[in-house]
Scaffold this motif. Structure first.
Motif, PDB file in Angstrom:
ATOM      1  N   MET A 171       0.829  -1.211   0.000  1.00  0.00           N
ATOM      2  CA  MET A 171       0.000   0.000   0.000  1.00  0.00           C
ATOM      3  C   MET A 171       0.864   1.263   0.000  1.00  0.00           C
ATOM      4  O   MET A 171       0.766   2.116  -0.875  1.00  0.00           O
ATOM      5  CB  MET A 171      -0.881  -0.033   1.270  1.00  0.00           C
ATOM      6  N   PHE A 172       1.761   1.316   0.996  1.00  0.00           N
ATOM      7  CA  PHE A 172       2.663   2.456   1.076  1.00  0.00           C
ATOM      8  C   PHE A 172       3.552   2.514  -0.166  1.00  0.00           C
ATOM      9  O   PHE A 172       3.749   3.568  -0.760  1.00  0.00           O
ATOM     10  CB  PHE A 172       3.516   2.369   2.343  1.00  0.00           C
ATOM     11  N   HIS A 212      -2.921   2.521 -14.732  1.00  0.00           N
ATOM     12  CA  HIS A 212      -2.573   3.500 -13.709  1.00  0.00           C
ATOM     13  C   HIS A 212      -1.537   4.509 -14.176  1.00  0.00           C
ATOM     14  O   HIS A 212      -1.677   5.709 -13.960  1.00  0.00           O
ATOM     15  CB  HIS A 212      -2.046   2.781 -12.465  1.00  0.00           C
ATOM     16  N   THR A 236       2.930   1.278  -3.129  1.00  0.00           N
ATOM     17  CA  THR A 236       2.148   1.698  -4.290  1.00  0.00           C
ATOM     18  C   THR A 236       2.026   3.216  -4.313  1.00  0.00           C
ATOM     19  O   THR A 236       2.147   3.842  -5.372  1.00  0.00           O
ATOM     20  CB  THR A 236       0.757   1.057  -4.251  1.00  0.00           C
ATOM     21  N   LEU A 237       1.809   3.797  -3.134  1.00  0.00           N
ATOM     22  CA  LEU A 237       1.689   5.249  -3.062  1.00  0.00           C
ATOM     23  C   LEU A 237       2.995   5.910  -3.506  1.00  0.00           C
ATOM     24  O   LEU A 237       2.983   6.840  -4.326  1.00  0.00           O
ATOM     25  CB  LEU A 237       1.348   5.659  -1.620  1.00  0.00           C
ATOM     26  N   ASP A 276       5.242   4.627  -5.390  1.00  0.00           N
ATOM     27  CA  ASP A 276       5.366   4.342  -6.817  1.00  0.00           C
ATOM     28  C   ASP A 276       4.617   5.390  -7.637  1.00  0.00           C
ATOM     29  O   ASP A 276       5.148   5.960  -8.592  1.00  0.00           O
ATOM     30  CB  ASP A 276       4.802   2.943  -7.090  1.00  0.00           C
ATOM     31  N   PHE A 277       3.380   5.665  -7.234  1.00  0.00           N
ATOM     32  CA  PHE A 277       2.566   6.617  -7.979  1.00  0.00           C
ATOM     33  C   PHE A 277       3.113   8.039  -7.831  1.00  0.00           C
ATOM     34  O   PHE A 277       3.092   8.818  -8.789  1.00  0.00           O
ATOM     35  CB  PHE A 277       1.107   6.541  -7.521  1.00  0.00           C
ATOM     36  N   VAL A 278       3.629   8.359  -6.645  1.00  0.00           N
ATOM     37  CA  VAL A 278       4.220   9.681  -6.453  1.00  0.00           C
ATOM     38  C   VAL A 278       5.447   9.845  -7.357  1.00  0.00           C
ATOM     39  O   VAL A 278       5.618  10.867  -8.032  1.00  0.00           O
ATOM     40  CB  VAL A 278       4.597   9.910  -4.969  1.00  0.00           C
TER      41      VAL A 278
END
Lengths: 202, 202, 202
Positions: A1-2, A63, A4-5, A7-9
């Motif tokens: 979860m963290f 994504h 993924t965040l 990664d997206f940032v």
């Protein structure tokens, strides 16, 4: 979860670097979104094609494309704001660098590459987006002549691949390797570290 | 049969765009044929590599190479004629755009991509040749800053991929999607539609 | 054994061409080593990706990377010496050309390509590194507008692929094909053979 965040940032920061470059080069809105997508995903596409993991993640999920579109629209409608936020964006970019290094090196090790070449491919994962962005902008890739960027990626990648090779526990290795890349990159920006071109040519 | 003919006509038009660019950039005869081949096939090569359909069609058959050679020799020996025929060539180019969009999006859907990313890859199939051509000519890809071209491809590609997703009958979907790309492209040329670069930067 | 030596010598010569270009373009030490690696391996990477032989040889072994690093460091610390040795380096480069042509064409035939397209891919194996090097240096690839280089590669590659197709004995075919490429290249340098750009454009 963290993760993924993060990664997206990182993806968003890379995409912003592509979008702002496109605005500076006077590309049209389509070009801005496209350059954002290339800057965010080209390194990962090279990695996946090289190890045969097709279709690459950038096409297997929506994504990264969606994030690139958002970043592109930000560059179109809020260029001044983003230009003023260059410093924080560079910090996110360093975060992205560290994360892409870890993910890229891991995937390359899993595909059976040696630690050395896995680290090289991990580094290419992290710098490939910027190289694709600069080629499309018809410029010599910045990573090849300015600031310590690729070297920070390579050093972190070597930590990850060697740690993997000796079966050290994954999470601490990722934190040390990725963190090292991030810190080296931030330090290089803070104190303006550069590799100097050799003076051989008159 | 009819489709193959359109395919070859589109390939020939794309190859001409590569060959004429090479003549303008003062490349030698080899460079002219090579740029014709890249302009005609690079988009399809990217598509096939990304979905793992190797060797790409451009290498699995000799047709595209032969057509590129013919187009290249036309540019070498009849450049003035082709330059005068720029308008009809642009119409063939629009036909090629529509066909490449349909074929590319279909292949991407068959490879299991989502409708959105299949449309993106279909668009890349159609614009990739022009991007490769411009990169080899050391110029910023025209598709990123001039005229409505990629957007026409993307809109048609979305029609095809969404139609495929809902299992609508293939032929009408292909005609509507490909036709939409062609019409949008022709209209953009006719009335000189452009996306404007944002004015954010002073 | 002998072939491996020739392979490494060719790789080293290609890497030197990348490293010296990088010095001329004022890249930093990382950029010099990176351009050396690209010049030495990009053609083979394209070939392996196109025929689906992943990971490409350049990543599956560490030899090419190590040779590129050595060549890069030579360019950093002994640029003047290498610049003075341009003539012998060009001879090694011709050797590399001949060898890459043979290896590339063979691999493409083994992957099931037709003799014509195998020869095209063999040629791309040999010229791809120089194209990658020039794109990263933001220049139009030299192979497309100067001297007989790609044509020498293509002619030798055709000999190899047609010989393979008719099951002629491998070693003589390789020697004739590779040797033809090397001789054509050396002759082109010696007597300054060029293809002339067509004069169509005023």
């Amino acid at each position: 979860m963290f993760l993924t965040l993060v990664d997206f940032v990182g993806c968003f920061a890379f995409a912003l670097s592509g979008g702002t470059r496109a605005v500076e080069r006077r590309l049209d809105p389509f070009g801005i979104v496209f350059l954002a997508f290339v800057a965010a995903t080209f390194g990962g596409i090279i990695r996946d094609v090289v190890i045969g993991a097709v279709p690459p993640v950038a096409f297997a999920t929506w994504h990264y494309f969606a994030i690139s579109c958002v970043a592109g629209f930000c560059c179109i409608f809020a260029y001044r704001l983003i230009a003023r936020l260059a410093a924080p964006v560079a910090v996110f970019d360093a975060l992205g660098l560290g994360l892409y290094v870890v993910v890229g090196t891991r995937k390359a090790m899993d595909a059976g590459l040696s630690p050395l070449m896995a680290a090289v491919l991990g580094m290419i994962t992290a710098i490939g987006g910027g190289i694709g962005r600069d080629i499309l902008a018809a410029q010599t890739p910045m990573v090849l002549h300015k600031e310590i960027y690729a070297l920070a990626a390579l050093i972190g990648a070597l930590v990850v691949s060697i740690g993997d090779f000796y079966h050290l526990p994954g999470v601490p290795v990722a934190i040390v390797g990725g963190g090292l890349s991030i810190l080296l990159r931030l330090a290089a920006m803070r104190w303006d570290w550069n590799l100097r071109p050799p003076t051989g040519r008159s």
